[in-house]
Design a protein around this motif. Structure first.
Motif, PDB file in Angstrom:
ATOM      1  N   LEU A  48      -3.581  97.898   7.405  1.00  0.00           N
ATOM      2  CA  LEU A  48      -3.781  98.375   5.864  1.00  0.00           C
ATOM      3  C   LEU A  48      -5.122  98.670   5.145  1.00  0.00           C
ATOM      4  O   LEU A  48      -6.076  97.564   5.589  1.00  0.00           O
ATOM      5  N   PRO A  49      -5.412  99.337   4.571  1.00  0.00           N
ATOM      6  CA  PRO A  49      -6.706  99.742   3.926  1.00  0.00           C
ATOM      7  C   PRO A  49      -6.901  98.405   3.036  1.00  0.00           C
ATOM      8  O   PRO A  49      -5.845  97.915   2.300  1.00  0.00           O
ATOM      9  N   VAL A  50      -8.033  97.964   2.648  1.00  0.00           N
ATOM     10  CA  VAL A  50      -8.641  97.392   1.622  1.00  0.00           C
ATOM     11  C   VAL A  50      -8.108  97.687   0.240  1.00  0.00           C
ATOM     12  O   VAL A  50      -7.598  96.764  -0.388  1.00  0.00           O
ATOM     13  N   LEU A  51      -8.279  98.877  -0.175  1.00  0.00           N
ATOM     14  CA  LEU A  51      -7.913  99.309  -1.359  1.00  0.00           C
ATOM     15  C   LEU A  51      -6.408  99.157  -1.529  1.00  0.00           C
ATOM     16  O   LEU A  51      -6.167  98.821  -2.584  1.00  0.00           O
ATOM     17  N   LEU A  52      -5.697  99.551  -0.596  1.00  0.00           N
ATOM     18  CA  LEU A  52      -4.127  99.114  -0.790  1.00  0.00           C
ATOM     19  C   LEU A  52      -3.778  97.957  -1.085  1.00  0.00           C
ATOM     20  O   LEU A  52      -3.195  97.660  -2.117  1.00  0.00           O
ATOM     21  N   VAL A  53      -4.202  96.921  -0.437  1.00  0.00           N
ATOM     22  CA  VAL A  53      -3.944  95.583  -0.754  1.00  0.00           C
ATOM     23  C   VAL A  53      -4.395  94.783  -1.780  1.00  0.00           C
ATOM     24  O   VAL A  53      -3.878  94.141  -2.492  1.00  0.00           O
ATOM     25  N   THR A  54      -5.641  95.304  -2.192  1.00  0.00           N
ATOM     26  CA  THR A  54      -6.350  94.866  -3.440  1.00  0.00           C
ATOM     27  C   THR A  54      -5.649  95.350  -4.745  1.00  0.00           C
ATOM     28  O   THR A  54      -5.343  94.692  -5.707  1.00  0.00           O
TER      29      THR A  54
ATOM     30  N   ARG B 164     -21.890 100.530  18.498  1.00  0.00           N
ATOM     31  CA  ARG B 164     -22.147 102.089  18.656  1.00  0.00           C
ATOM     32  C   ARG B 164     -21.684 102.647  17.339  1.00  0.00           C
ATOM     33  O   ARG B 164     -22.450 103.541  16.705  1.00  0.00           O
ATOM     34  N   LEU B 165     -20.488 102.150  16.826  1.00  0.00           N
ATOM     35  CA  LEU B 165     -20.190 102.744  15.408  1.00  0.00           C
ATOM     36  C   LEU B 165     -21.240 102.444  14.377  1.00  0.00           C
ATOM     37  O   LEU B 165     -21.415 103.547  13.493  1.00  0.00           O
ATOM     38  N   LYS B 166     -21.723 101.238  14.365  1.00  0.00           N
ATOM     39  CA  LYS B 166     -22.698 100.712  13.263  1.00  0.00           C
ATOM     40  C   LYS B 166     -24.069 101.859  13.467  1.00  0.00           C
ATOM     41  O   LYS B 166     -24.673 102.143  12.443  1.00  0.00           O
ATOM     42  N   GLU B 167     -24.369 102.091  14.650  1.00  0.00           N
ATOM     43  CA  GLU B 167     -25.535 103.017  14.973  1.00  0.00           C
ATOM     44  C   GLU B 167     -25.194 104.229  14.445  1.00  0.00           C
ATOM     45  O   GLU B 167     -26.305 104.879  13.846  1.00  0.00           O
ATOM     46  N   LYS B 168     -24.069 104.828  14.455  1.00  0.00           N
ATOM     47  CA  LYS B 168     -23.846 105.947  13.941  1.00  0.00           C
ATOM     48  C   LYS B 168     -23.620 105.936  12.357  1.00  0.00           C
ATOM     49  O   LYS B 168     -24.399 107.024  11.890  1.00  0.00           O
ATOM     50  N   VAL B 169     -23.101 104.986  11.838  1.00  0.00           N
ATOM     51  CA  VAL B 169     -23.038 104.960  10.281  1.00  0.00           C
ATOM     52  C   VAL B 169     -24.591 104.767   9.681  1.00  0.00           C
ATOM     53  O   VAL B 169     -24.870 105.372   8.740  1.00  0.00           O
ATOM     54  N   PHE B 170     -25.270 103.864  10.201  1.00  0.00           N
ATOM     55  CA  PHE B 170     -26.401 103.668   9.530  1.00  0.00           C
ATOM     56  C   PHE B 170     -27.562 103.923  10.666  1.00  0.00           C
ATOM     57  O   PHE B 170     -28.684 103.234  10.444  1.00  0.00           O
ATOM     58  N   ALA B 171     -27.540 105.105  10.967  1.00  0.00           N
ATOM     59  CA  ALA B 171     -28.593 105.660  11.946  1.00  0.00           C
ATOM     60  C   ALA B 171     -29.760 105.952  11.128  1.00  0.00           C
ATOM     61  O   ALA B 171     -29.942 106.256   9.814  1.00  0.00           O
ATOM     62  N   ASN B 172     -31.156 105.689  11.753  1.00  0.00           N
ATOM     63  CA  ASN B 172     -32.368 105.746  10.981  1.00  0.00           C
ATOM     64  C   ASN B 172     -32.268 105.111   9.678  1.00  0.00           C
ATOM     65  O   ASN B 172     -33.008 105.644   8.890  1.00  0.00           O
TER      66      ASN B 172
ATOM     67  N   MET C 204     -15.599 103.697   3.783  1.00  0.00           N
ATOM     68  CA  MET C 204     -16.525 102.963   4.564  1.00  0.00           C
ATOM     69  C   MET C 204     -15.576 101.809   5.198  1.00  0.00           C
ATOM     70  O   MET C 204     -15.024 101.167   4.395  1.00  0.00           O
ATOM     71  N   HIS C 205     -15.647 101.670   6.382  1.00  0.00           N
ATOM     72  CA  HIS C 205     -14.664 100.660   7.329  1.00  0.00           C
ATOM     73  C   HIS C 205     -15.471  99.277   6.786  1.00  0.00           C
ATOM     74  O   HIS C 205     -16.418  98.894   6.791  1.00  0.00           O
ATOM     75  N   PHE C 206     -14.376  98.318   6.282  1.00  0.00           N
ATOM     76  CA  PHE C 206     -14.922  96.885   5.995  1.00  0.00           C
ATOM     77  C   PHE C 206     -15.494  96.391   7.284  1.00  0.00           C
ATOM     78  O   PHE C 206     -16.500  95.501   7.024  1.00  0.00           O
TER      79      PHE C 206
END
Length: 190
Positions: free
Chosen positions: A35-41, A84-92, A110-112
């Motif tokens: 469940l997405p954070v948005l939906l629950v909140t 690996r996902l963090k590297e893609k999202v926050f690369a450079n 953005m994934h929690f």
């Protein structure tokens, strides 16, 4: 999945005085239920109102953050996948400051756990991780609870305008190091 979520909300509404406990538990189990954070909140704001919904959502988000810290240490494959996902999202990117993380926590795309993983790697120990998580988890608890219904009712151009505003805000609160690097003259090669 929507039927399960709706049923969970019905149980919470009928739970009486222990409804907040069930709602916080729903938050903690939210990642397992996809469940997405948005939906629950947003649901918290609907069921409990904006003030109590924000408080209960904040407690639930902290529960998710703390449990994530311990679970990620027990699951090396998940740790590698998130790295690996963090590297893609926050690369450079240089280190992100707290204001940028606050804004990113509110961005629906953005994934929690990617942000939580970033915070784990940027902090020294559990105490500092909890301290930083306590700050950045406030933004989705307050914004999604208070404005969640509005976000869902906005037409697509309104949502795009809101995301554009948040992106500009993230740009304006860049770290000092990034601003200094941007102001340095670039060397020209002949």
């Amino acid at each position: 999945m929507d039927e399960l979520f709706n049923r969970a909300l019905e149980v919470i509404e009928a739970a009486g005085w222990y409804a907040p406990v069930l709602f916080v538990l729903l938050h903690v189990l939210r990642p397992l239920l996809f469940l997405p954070v948005l939906l629950v909140t947003v649901a918290g704001g609907y069921v409990f109102g904006p003030i109590y919904g924000a408080i209960y959502s904040y407690i639930g988000l902290m529960g998710v953050s703390v449990s994530f810290y311990w679970i990620i240490g027990l699951m090396p494959k998940l740790h590698q996948k998130l790295a690996r996902l963090k590297e893609k999202v926050f690369a450079n990117r240089e280190r992100m400051n707290t204001w940028q993380l606050l804004v990113l926590r509110v961005m629906p795309f953005m994934h929690f756990h990617v942000i939580s993983f970033y915070v784990i790697e940027e902090t020294r120990d559990f105490h500092h991780y909890v301290k930083k998580s306590a700050i950045i988890n406030a933004s989705p608890a307050v914004v999604y609870t208070a404005f969640g219904g509005l976000i869902h009712q906005l037409p697509l151009p309104g949502v795009l305008l809101l995301v554009g505003f948040l992106a500009i805000l993230a740009f304006l609160v860049r770290t000092k190091n990034e601003q200094e690097q941007a102001n340095e003259p670039q060397e020209k090669y002949l």
